[in-house]
Design an enzyme around this catalytic site. Structure first.
Site, PDB file in Angstrom:
ATOM      1  N   ASP A 114     -23.708  14.432  -9.135  1.00  0.00           N
ATOM      2  CA  ASP A 114     -22.554  13.722  -9.663  1.00  0.00           C
ATOM      3  C   ASP A 114     -21.584  14.665 -10.361  1.00  0.00           C
ATOM      4  O   ASP A 114     -22.000  15.610 -11.035  1.00  0.00           O
ATOM      5  CB  ASP A 114     -23.032  12.680 -10.680  1.00  0.00           C
ATOM      6  N   LYS A 124     -10.508   5.231  -2.358  1.00  0.00           N
ATOM      7  CA  LYS A 124     -11.574   6.226  -2.205  1.00  0.00           C
ATOM      8  C   LYS A 124     -11.551   6.839  -0.814  1.00  0.00           C
ATOM      9  O   LYS A 124     -10.901   6.328   0.105  1.00  0.00           O
ATOM     10  CB  LYS A 124     -12.938   5.607  -2.485  1.00  0.00           C
ATOM     11  N   HIS A 145     -14.461  10.263  -9.229  1.00  0.00           N
ATOM     12  CA  HIS A 145     -15.906  10.384  -9.012  1.00  0.00           C
ATOM     13  C   HIS A 145     -16.110  11.228  -7.756  1.00  0.00           C
ATOM     14  O   HIS A 145     -15.422  11.021  -6.755  1.00  0.00           O
ATOM     15  CB  HIS A 145     -16.542   9.016  -8.781  1.00  0.00           C
ATOM     16  N   ARG A 164     -32.459   2.240  -9.855  1.00  0.00           N
ATOM     17  CA  ARG A 164     -32.037   0.915  -9.394  1.00  0.00           C
ATOM     18  C   ARG A 164     -33.277   0.171  -8.900  1.00  0.00           C
ATOM     19  O   ARG A 164     -34.090   0.739  -8.168  1.00  0.00           O
ATOM     20  CB  ARG A 164     -31.035   1.017  -8.239  1.00  0.00           C
ATOM     21  N   CYS A 166     -21.789   7.846 -14.692  1.00  0.00           N
ATOM     22  CA  CYS A 166     -20.382   7.829 -15.133  1.00  0.00           C
ATOM     23  C   CYS A 166     -20.178   7.489 -16.608  1.00  0.00           C
ATOM     24  O   CYS A 166     -19.388   8.156 -17.283  1.00  0.00           O
ATOM     25  CB  CYS A 166     -19.543   6.871 -14.284  1.00  0.00           C
ATOM     26  N   GLN A 194     -28.336  12.070  -8.262  1.00  0.00           N
ATOM     27  CA  GLN A 194     -27.010  12.249  -7.683  1.00  0.00           C
ATOM     28  C   GLN A 194     -26.445  13.617  -8.074  1.00  0.00           C
ATOM     29  O   GLN A 194     -26.625  14.067  -9.201  1.00  0.00           O
ATOM     30  CB  GLN A 194     -26.070  11.151  -8.186  1.00  0.00           C
ATOM     31  N   HIS A 201     -17.544  14.196 -12.410  1.00  0.00           N
ATOM     32  CA  HIS A 201     -16.396  13.361 -12.744  1.00  0.00           C
ATOM     33  C   HIS A 201     -15.277  14.253 -13.244  1.00  0.00           C
ATOM     34  O   HIS A 201     -15.474  15.072 -14.138  1.00  0.00           O
ATOM     35  CB  HIS A 201     -16.797  12.308 -13.775  1.00  0.00           C
TER      36      HIS A 201
END
Length: 649
Positions: free
Chosen positions: A388, A474, A520, A368, A339, A386, A390
């Site tokens: 991902d 969310k 997201h 992580r 992000c 991911q 946005h």
């Protein structure tokens, strides 16, 4: 004194103060009373025998509700602890919660006792003996001083550590028989309902998840109100073992792990890479239709970037150690989230309200530092990618963007045969708005947009008040796999936090500067976890368009290897992914081995096929069901089958 009890359907009935939910159930019907296991009073889940002294709204929970199962398994954890206390006096207890399927207890056995799988039958037998006593669970409110003394006198170091962090006046214990535990509840009224138990497994777990603290033994169990239900569960567990993505991934040569490379760092083999890239290309095509622009951002970023975003504060302890360079004060982090990078992509160009929404997508790898004891195949790793994206939009565009993302998720679930799924809408707590950022108006607009989007799509969704992130509401998607297990796949989150932190702007129609809303979106979630779930859902029998090898050619002897390779060459030219098994093995062995690799079509070729230019077609899992076809007809068959599967996307 009379009180009013309100039921979920809105109906009301008067009772005398002090009545219990169990008595309310009995007043409705004896059968209901026999089936009810737990209840909630004014939104708080409590025991059925807790007196109700004022007007209240109640819910009664039977076994098939998550609330009832939670109380059932929480009580079962206490029953297991009671058994351990009797079998191994001096055992120290950590925590023993209910989990999604069953329960566990973290314990420190007394000196000289080593708990192994061999102890499981003994623990189960003792639990059954104790259960037959049908012991009541007695709840007591206790002062902090008394709690510290009680557990201190019994040498319960870990319990006293927990008590020391609690506020006086909030501490409760539950006692059944000779066992007392520090606990908030809720529980069953007694152990009588726990008719079938099974100790499942054992693992090492650091106390409170801290690798610097003592290593405890975590014992997992499951329990049910009927033995038949336990038998069915254990049967499913056996099937789950057969579907374990780690086992199938090895058989299909998809991925592996190496301690030399590092724990939790998956290595994708050629077949697994092809599968993963095909999934990514599948999503890329969909995203292109929906107006996404793809970017590539670095695997590392300046520590200051993550301090601005807040990820350093939130993920710092779960991140790999910062990377320092020879330049003084220069510090980088392995990317924990995509992000912040995408915020910088948005900020790179001045934006007008006419430019919005801006949809930025990336298959971005993040890192992580998960505890080694929590790593599990592809579902819990230290490096994952991911899918991902946005979306930066105006507040009035939030609902429309949610609907578009839901369309994408629907396409994905349908293409991959996830037929049963539902959604959870996480809303903010209206009684504690201080812990959320953003105005009441934008929260109301965003929450209503999500609720309306689900309604318009006819998507079953339940609302969870107070479960929203501090930065926005969310929508999470939960699927049921072939074994009925629930997995969270896909999420859509509204974020007012990062646009504020990064001072993101667009020029509105009023020529003033405004903050965009950030959404997201990750339909797969992570490629690793999604592939793991897909493997276990399909047992490795992927859809034909996705599977790494669609066809294997099996020559019945080495004499026909040349013809087998000719068939494979032709089929590959026709975009039918084909390999040849040239091993000097009997045909029966070749068939068995390639069945284990989950290849959808096996083509057997020998003297007749070589002479006629044909192939003998055997479909995966269909014993003896064979037909002879020309190479051309077989290629067309596969092409048509793939086209039919993929024409909708």
């Amino acid at each position: 004194m009379a009180i009013k009890i309100t039921f979920p359907d809105g109906s009301q009935k008067e009772y005398n103060a002090g009545i219990t939910a169990q008595e309310v159930a009995e007043s409705i019907s004896p059968r209901l009373a026999a089936e009810v296991l737990s209840c909630s009073v004014n939104g708080e889940q409590v025991e059925l025998n807790r007196p109700i002294n004022e007007d209240a709204t109640i819910n009664l929970y039977k076994w098939d509700s998550p609330e009832a199962q939670h109380a059932f398994w929480h009580t079962s954890a206490h029953l297991m602890a009671e058994a351990l206390q009797e079998l191994y006096p001096g055992t120290q207890f950590g925590i023993g919660p209910a989990i999604e399927n069953g329960f566990y207890y973290d314990v420190m056995p007394p000196e000289g006792v080593k708990l192994t799988d061999a102890e499981f039958p003994k623990i189960e037998k003792k639990m059954q003996e104790l259960q037959q006593k049908k012991e009541l669970l007695v709840r007591r409110e206790i002062t902090k001083a008394d709690a510290l003394k009680f557990f201190g006198d019994r040498g319960q170091t870990y319990k006293n550590e927990l008590i020391s962090e609690l506020e006086d006046g909030t501490i409760t214990t539950y006692t059944q028989g000779d066992y007392t535990d520090l606990c908030r509840g809720p529980h069953l009224v007694s152990t009588a309902e726990i008719k079938a138990v099974k100790v499942l497994s054992m693992a090492a777990a650091y106390w409170r998840g801290d690798e610097k603290r003592p290593m405890m033994t975590r014992i997992y169990g499951i329990s049910f109100p009927k033995k038949k239900m336990l038998d069915e569960y254990l049967q499913k567990l056996e099937e789950a073992k057969k579907r374990d993505h780690r086992k199938i991934g090895k058989e299909m040569e998809l991925f592996f792990f190496s301690d030399k490379v590092g724990k939790g760092l998956p290595m994708w083999l050629p077949k697994g890479t092809a599968l993963r890239l095909r999934l990514q290309e599948f999503l890329r095509k969909i995203q292109k239709k929906y107006g996404y622009q793809e970017v590539i951002t670095p695997h590392i970023g300046s520590k200051s970037l993550y301090m601005t975003s807040g990820h350093w504060d939130h993920y710092g302890k779960d991140s790999f150690q910062p990377i320092t360079t020879p330049e003084e004060g220069e510090v980088y982090l392995l990317k924990p989230m995509n992000c912040p990078h995408h915020c910088m992509v948005y900020a790179n160009t001045p934006r007008s309200y006419k430019d919005l929404p801006v949809r930025i997508a990336e298959f971005g790898t993040v890192y992580r530092y998960e505890q080694s004891g929590e790593l599990h195949g592809l579902t819990r790793v230290r490096s994952f990618t991911q899918d991902d994206a946005h979306i930066f939009c105006r507040p009035d565009q939030v609902k429309g963007e949610f609907l578009r993302v839901m369309d994408i998720i629907n396409i994905i679930f349908k293409a991959l045969d996830f037929k049963e799924f539902e959604a959870q809408i996480s809303l903010r707590d209206p009684n504690n708005t201080e812990k959320y950022i953003g105005s009441d108006e934008v929260w109301e607009e965003a929450q209503n947009a999500i609720i309306e989007a689900c309604r318009e799509k006819g998507l079953p969704a339940h609302e969870e008040t107070g479960e929203a992130a501090f930065y926005g509401p969310k929508l999470d998607f939960m699927i049921k796999d072939a074994l009925g297990r629930r997995w969270q796949l896909g999420t859509i989150q509204v974020d007012y936090n990062l646009p504020e932190r990064f001072k993101l702007e667009y020029t509105g129609a009023d020529n003033e500067k405004h903050r965009p809303v950030m959404i997201h979106r990750a339909p797969f979630g992570s490629m690793e976890r999604f592939v793991a779930v897909l493997i276990e859902h399909t047992a490795g029998h992927f859809p034909l368009w996705l599977t790494p090898d669609q066809v294997v050619v099996l020559p019945i002897s080495e004499k026909f290897n040349d013809y087998a390779n000719k068939v494979a060459e032709y089929l590959n030219q026709q975009d039918v992914r084909t390999i040849v098994d040239e091993r000097n093995e009997k045909i029966g062995r070749k068939i068995r081995d390639n069945e284990l690799k989950h290849i959808p079509y096996l083509l057997i070729v020998g003297e007749k096929e070589a002479a006629d230019g044909t192939v003998n077609v055997r479909k995966q899992g269909e014993q003896g069901a064979q037909e002879t076809m020309s190479m051309e007809d077989f290629a067309k068959k596969i092409q048509d089958e793939v086209r039919k599967m993929t024409e909708e996307f």
